[in-house]
Design a protein around this motif. Structure first.
Motif, PDB file in Angstrom:
ATOM      1  N   ASP A 173      64.754   6.866  78.103  1.00 20.40           N
ATOM      2  CA  ASP A 173      64.464   8.203  78.456  1.00 20.40           C
ATOM      3  C   ASP A 173      65.057   8.283  79.724  1.00 20.40           C
ATOM      4  N   ARG A 185      69.874  16.314  75.376  1.00 20.68           N
ATOM      5  CA  ARG A 185      68.690  15.833  75.281  1.00 20.68           C
ATOM      6  C   ARG A 185      68.390  14.505  76.035  1.00 20.68           C
ATOM      7  N   ASP A 231      62.544  14.640  74.201  1.00 22.22           N
ATOM      8  CA  ASP A 231      63.718  15.286  73.901  1.00 22.22           C
ATOM      9  C   ASP A 231      64.210  16.549  74.561  1.00 22.22           C
ATOM     10  N   ASP A 286      76.058   5.659  62.874  1.00 21.51           N
ATOM     11  CA  ASP A 286      74.840   6.390  63.297  1.00 21.51           C
ATOM     12  C   ASP A 286      75.118   7.340  64.374  1.00 21.51           C
ATOM     13  N   HIS A 310      73.642   9.003  67.289  1.00 21.62           N
ATOM     14  CA  HIS A 310      72.429   8.714  68.393  1.00 21.62           C
ATOM     15  C   HIS A 310      71.964   9.861  68.724  1.00 21.62           C
ATOM     16  N   HIS A 311      70.646   9.899  69.168  1.00 19.66           N
ATOM     17  CA  HIS A 311      69.705  11.161  69.073  1.00 19.66           C
ATOM     18  C   HIS A 311      70.321  12.201  70.484  1.00 19.66           C
ATOM     19  N   GLN A 312      71.098  11.603  71.406  1.00 20.14           N
ATOM     20  CA  GLN A 312      71.498  12.646  72.404  1.00 20.14           C
ATOM     21  C   GLN A 312      72.799  13.433  72.174  1.00 20.14           C
ATOM     22  N   GLU A 353      74.911  15.909  69.316  1.00 21.35           N
ATOM     23  CA  GLU A 353      74.657  17.024  68.283  1.00 21.35           C
ATOM     24  C   GLU A 353      75.418  16.490  66.989  1.00 21.35           C
TER      25      GLU A 353
END
Lengths: 545, 104, 236
Positions: free
Chosen positions: A33, A112, A522, C23, C25-27, C29
């Motif tokens: 993070d 994010r 996030d 995959d 990744h979460h950051q 879109e």
């Protein structure tokens, strides 16, 4: 500091945010993070700041007496070297980018996280390893080459721990490179819908320009240190005059990095000031595009002036003339920023909270430091004041009066966002004043000392300089106390400070308007869509806590 | 994924060209061309670099941003080289003093 | 290479790689954004490498212009046939690397692995020749600092210092390059393993692309090192 934060009870009742979403040392040491990583950096660079500051304290104490008050000259040489190395590479260069930059770049652009979160964590670990090597050099006897490692002194003649220090800096350089790479890709590829380049906060522009410098300049430092290290290890090298090597060539390579490096140190501060001035004058930035373009101009021009550190090195006079002219040119974009900040303040609705005090201090002190840079850019004047305290005063005005004050201003401004707590405002304003006064008392006399001829990097001096030196040391003590005050109340505020609202300053910007304090892991509930310009302040209602 | 699939034929032609250029530069080094040896060698190397970059690294098929990144790197490197050489080449244009006293 | 169909320009054959996407990744879109960012990241990294080697090239340029005679003599101490051979080998490895990208886009797993293996082998051969050269230089007492005792025959009238300097550059530049090759071989080995156990696929091959970019870059460095070190001046 990381441990203290992890154990705090959730300040906003049962709301989950990035600080309390997981507990334990592993959740911090293995985090990806960007917000947690920024706090990891914050702790590390604060430690390095106080170590480097302690070296400065010993130096100033020694300079109370013309014959040197407390240390031998050999020790003094080690003190100024370690002070320089630690402050430049382990405090100033990472300060705003790795703490505020890491925290804010994704938030300000509506992302994010950064593009490469694991690289981000890796860059912190690389920083630690580099710091480890450098502190090892410090503990095992120190280095006395000066932070500039000039050859052949550093590559051949010194018997101190040049290799470990150079290795430490070499390693830490990669931390910078990765941070810069991360920022560049993030800013290019991860802006929220509607966030065009000219709607970006000016802090992002300055981080982008800084990252360009990180990426292009630092590798040259890396190869230069590698060559010095090889020369020490193998007892042969390309800077060795005995085989026809050219020591001035080392200086070219070194300063090709190190001059842009000073812009790495100041550009982020300028970005912070743009944010503070607009927020605390409740006005959009005057000349937004001029400020944005000037950041990019600085990124380019900073690479064209390095020879102004070498006017008396044996460099060709003609090269000196070229570098001198270009050095005058590089002052222009900085001046443009100062004019634009001033114009932003004009007819603004100004309030004087601590961040604004730091910003105002920055504008004045940076201007003084910048103007004295022009004196140094003039070849003839530089011949007189090169390697004197005039140069020291010049860069301290910019680095301490400028960059450190911008850093403190930014830390104070975004503290409620980062921690969810407010610090005590009166103590903060008091500390800002103490720092301002202590700073000027420390460094203004040094302009005079330098002009009168006191050389830098000397453990002793002629007796007629004593009064000014004593004044400077007195100032340094005040400055030191000034730095301790925020250290104390900021840490205090984490546990005992009042909870902060999402936007205590009523400032514009995605990090303020689109996210609570502290933000969730996030960053946002939903990805923001940007429809207005930056700093679109509607009213002139002053910022209030 | 939106990138066009570069045909094997293109890769092969580029490879053959690279081999030819490598042979050329090696061969030229056995002929005395004076200063032109250096010019030719660098020009051929630059051509090989372009072939590898444009076709093997797909820069030919990429948007402008990639090209800007590479061009920026080389431009900045050219600043380092050129301005260092400005010093090195003009150092002897002024007489070097050998001491502090005038006339020395 | 017998399955190359010249008419269509693409490799023909059954695809035996899964088409599972990477995959997200979460950051990011979208997967396209992730891929774009990854590519840009590698290009920015290569830009840093240009400046890293560039510092060495700069100092080389300065000293070559100051001590051309010594550099020329130094260059003639190197074996041009070996240098040329290494150049051909590395160019070949870039060719196989480029083809491997083509292979994965066609979903040809076995071909992909073969090409990667070939690339690695060519790289290893390159390093073998290079280390052999280093050993030769050691036997000839031409290693600066550690074992440098040139004979007048070798110096041919040029100042020993300048030849010393040249050889410093020879070892530093090719050594740094060799280090990068070792890293590259390591990277490609990982890619080969991932290709074999199907972690890479037609829809998920960005790591391969990015490793390829690194490999080609290392080739480009050699493209310049070869003439600058081995081909200075004309014939002996």
């Amino acid at each position: 500091m990381g441990v203290a934060v992890a154990q705090v009870s959730p300040p906003t009742g049962s709301r989950v945010h990035y600080l309390n979403e997981s507990y334990g040392i592993k959740s911090w040491l293995f985090t990806t993070d960007h917000k947690r990583i920024s706090l990891l950096y914050l702790g590390s660079i604060t430690v390095m700041f106080f170590i480097g500051g302690f070296a400065a304290l010993l130096m100033r104490l020694n300079l109370l007496e013309p014959a040197g008050a407390i240390v031998q000259p050999e020790t003094y040489n080690k003190l100024f070297t370690m002070h320089g190395i630690i402050m430049v590479w382990f405090f100033l260069i990472p300060s705003i980018p790795a703490t505020l930059g890491n925290f804010l770049v994704p938030m300000m652009i509506g992302a994010r996280d950064l593009a490469f979160p694991r690289l981000n964590l890796l860059s912190w670990y690389i920083y630690l390893v580099g710091a480890g090597f450098t502190l090892y050099a410090l503990i095992s006897g120190g280095v006395d080459s000066g932070w500039t490692f000039y050859t052949p002194l550093s590559s051949i003649y010194l018997t101190t721990h040049v290799l470990s220090a150079a290795t430490g800096i070499f390693i830490t350089g990669f931390s910078s490179i990765l941070t810069g790479l991360n920022f560049i890709v993030t800013i290019h590829k991860m802006r929220a819908p509607g966030l065009t380049w000219f709607r970006l906060p000016l802090f992002i522009w300055s981080m982008y320009a800084t990252s360009v410098i990180f990426v292009l300049a630092t590798p040259v430092l890396a190869i230069t240190l590698l060559l010095v290290g090889l020369e020490r290890l193998l007892h042969v090298g390309i800077f060795d005059p005995a085989i026809g090597g050219d020591p001035v060539l080392f200086q070219h390579l070194f300063w090709f990095y190190s001059h842009p490096a000073v812009y790495i140190m100041i550009l982020p501060g300028m970005g912070v000031i743009s944010e503070l001035v607009t927020a605390f004058a409740r006005k959009r930035a005057f000349g937004y595009k001029a400020i944005a373009y000037s950041s990019m101009a600085i990124a380019l021009l900073s690479f064209l002036v390095w020879g102004h550190h070498m006017f008396v090195s044996g460099q060709s006079v003609y090269a000196g003339v070229v570098f001198s002219a270009l050095s005058f040119a590089v002052a222009i974009p900085s001046a443009i920023k100062v004019f634009n900040w001033t114009a932003t303040l004009y007819k603004g609705s100004i309030s004087y909270q601590a961040p604004m005090l730091y910003a105002l201090g920055f504008i004045g002190l940076f201007t003084m430091g910048g103007l004295t840079g022009l004196f140094l850019a003039s070849l003839a004047v530089d011949v007189h004041v090169h390697d004197t305290y005039f140069v020291i005063a010049h860069f301290q005005y910019i680095m301490v009066g400028g960059a450190v004050m911008a850093y403190l201003g930014g830390i104070h401004f975004w503290w409620p966002k980062m921690t969810g707590r407010m610090y005590p405002d009166l103590w903060a304003r008091f500390a800002a004043f103490v720092i301002f006064i202590g700073f000027n008392l420390t460094f203004f006399p040094q302009y005079i000392l330098g002009y009168l001829g006191m050389p830098r990097r000397y453990a002793m001096y002629p007796p007629e300089f004593q009064a000014l030196n004593v004044l400077s040391t007195a100032g340094a003590s005040i400055l030191g106390i000034g730095y301790l005050i925020p250290f104390v109340y900021l840490i205090w505020s984490i546990r005992y400070g009042p909870e902060a609202s999402p936007n205590p300053w009523k400032a514009k910007g995605l990090e303020w308007e689109h996210s609570p304090s502290p933000p969730p892991k996030d960053n946002f509930e939903d990805v923001p869509v940007v429809t207005e310009e930056a700093y679109a302040y509607a009213t002139s209602e002053p910022a209030r806590v | 994924m939106a990138e066009p699939l570069v045909p094997v034929r293109t890769y092969t032609m580029v490879f053959v060209a690279l081999l030819a250029l490598a042979a050329l530069t090696t061969g030229l080094a056995y002929i005395d061309l004076g200063p032109f040896n250096t010019v030719a060698a660098l020009a051929i190397a630059a051509a090989k670099m372009l072939l590898v970059a444009l076709f093997f690294m797909h820069v030919w098929y990429k948007p402008g941003l990639t090209r800007i990144v590479i061009l920026a790197a080389f431009f900045w490197l050219s600043l380092l080289v050129s301005m260092t050489l400005i010093d090195v080449f003009t150092r002897n244009w002024t007489p070097q003093p050998t001491g502090w006293l005038p006339g020395s | 290479m017998s399955d190359i169909a010249p008419a269509s320009g693409a490799l023909v054959g059954a695809s035996d790689l899964p088409s599972t996407a990477a995959d997200l990744h979460h950051q990011f879109e979208e997967i396209e954004q992730q891929r774009d960012a990854g590519n840009m990241g590698m290009w920015v990294f290569l830009a840093t490498e240009v400046l890293f080697f560039g510092g060495l090239f700069t100092t080389y340029t300065v000293y070559r212009s100051l001590y051309f005679a010594g550099f020329e003599v130094g260059s003639h101490l190197l074996e041009r046939p070996f240098g040329a051979a290494m150049t051909f080998i590395l160019l070949g490895s870039s060719f196989t690397m480029a083809l491997s990208i083509h292979a994965i886009r066609m979903g040809r797993r076995k071909l992909l692995c073969a090409l990667l293996l070939l690339t690695i082998i060519l790289g290893a051969i390159f390093l073998g020749i290079k280390f052999n050269e280093y050993a030769e230089k050691w036997h000839e007492h031409l290693v600066p600092g550690l074992n440098f005792h040139p004979t007048p025959d070798q110096l041919r009238g040029a100042p020993g210092d300048a030849v010393d300097l040249f050889l410093c550059f020879y070892f530093f530049m090719t050594g740094l390059h060799a280090l990068h090759m070792i890293v590259g071989i390591g990277l490609l080995s990982v890619m080969a393993i991932r290709a074999w156990n199907r972690s890479l696929s037609q829809a998920n091959y960005q790591q391969l692309e990015v490793s390829g970019l690194y490999w080609h870059f290392v080739d480009i460095i050699w493209i310049f090192l070869f003439p600058l070190l081995y081909l200075i001046g004309g014939p002996r």
